[in-house]
Design an enzyme around this catalytic site. Sequence first.
Site, short mmCIF file in Angstrom:
data_model
loop_
_atom_site.label_atom_id
_atom_site.label_comp_id
_atom_site.label_asym_id
_atom_site.label_seq_id
_atom_site.Cartn_x
_atom_site.Cartn_y
_atom_site.Cartn_z
N ASP A 98 18.54 17.53 -38.21
CA ASP A 98 17.68 17.60 -39.71
C ASP A 98 16.78 16.30 -39.69
OD1 ASP A 98 16.37 17.95 -42.09
OD2 ASP A 98 18.45 18.06 -42.88
N SER A 100 17.81 18.78 -50.11
CA SER A 100 16.67 18.04 -49.76
C SER A 100 16.14 17.29 -50.91
CB SER A 100 15.64 18.85 -49.49
OG SER A 100 14.43 18.08 -48.88
N HIS A 127 17.04 21.72 -41.19
CA HIS A 127 17.09 21.24 -42.57
C HIS A 127 17.37 22.35 -43.43
CE1 HIS A 127 16.38 18.96 -46.08
NE2 HIS A 127 15.50 19.72 -46.44
#
Length: 315
Positions: free
Chosen positions: A240, A182, A292
């Site tokens: 995601d 991320s 995610h």
Amino acid sequence: MACFRVILYLSVIFFVQCVFAAPKGITKVAPENHNFFGRITSYAHPKDVPDPVPMYQQFAALAQQSNCHNYHINISVGDATLLYSWGDNDRNQRLQLFHSKSLGIVASWAGMNPTKINSILGAADVFLVDVDRRYFPHAEKGAKLYKGFQDAYKRVAPTFIKELQYYQELYNEDRVSLTGLSYGAALANIALLHVKKNLKRGSIYRTVAFGLPRVGNQEWANSIDKHADGKFFYVANGNDLVVRAPPRELGYQHPSGQIWINPSNSSKWKFYPGQENVHGANSEFGYSIPDHTGVYFRTEIASLWGHCPATVGKD
């Protein structure tokens, strides 16, 4: 004000993606590259992933480990040993350096810390700004970066390069690898050009970024493609949300190198050549936060809630 910025950012993403979302079932094959508001879109067919799966599993475990709050120097994660840690995972995303038998010296950055306001605000500072040429002199003319991510990298860069060079010499190691989840994936992306310029020995072995948001514009994506020498990969898991943000319609562009796990958390993964490949994650319209922080190559990367210490290929 801080909450307003985050809400505005998410609202813009949702609106633009609803208007411009790609339909499912795209079958067009040629041409290989097609303009999208002046930016590249690939229609190349998917292929098998280019490296052995255990390599991606080791990367995934190290991407998870930098998110763990409880750790100690010399902890083992797969074939890697933790050497160094920096940052509070609030204003400064945690950076950890490992020595891996298979990957060399590995830099892993933690993802956004949802319990810390400064970490959230850094991720929400979404505007594209000119690259800082002091750090990225070789970026293509016109290259721009996500402001919050560039600012975060500049805070760690001097310490990072110093420690990286130190551990390369200490372990007589020519291989350098970069990873993260991320926010941390974004920092790994940005670090690539800066590290390559500052290496005193060796080369970047691989960069594997998990749940990577779009980090820059077309010129930045081109710069990654040029300087990564085909060794940059980013992994999208199912639907995601983060990999689809910020939208291309705001000027953002992913570089080449997507690996898409579809369905999410499964053992079905393919490599999608070229930038913004229409057969990859862009072919599905969906927004999933659980995807995610999911399972990548049978290895959980779940940020604060994942395995600590991280495990390799056991999920």
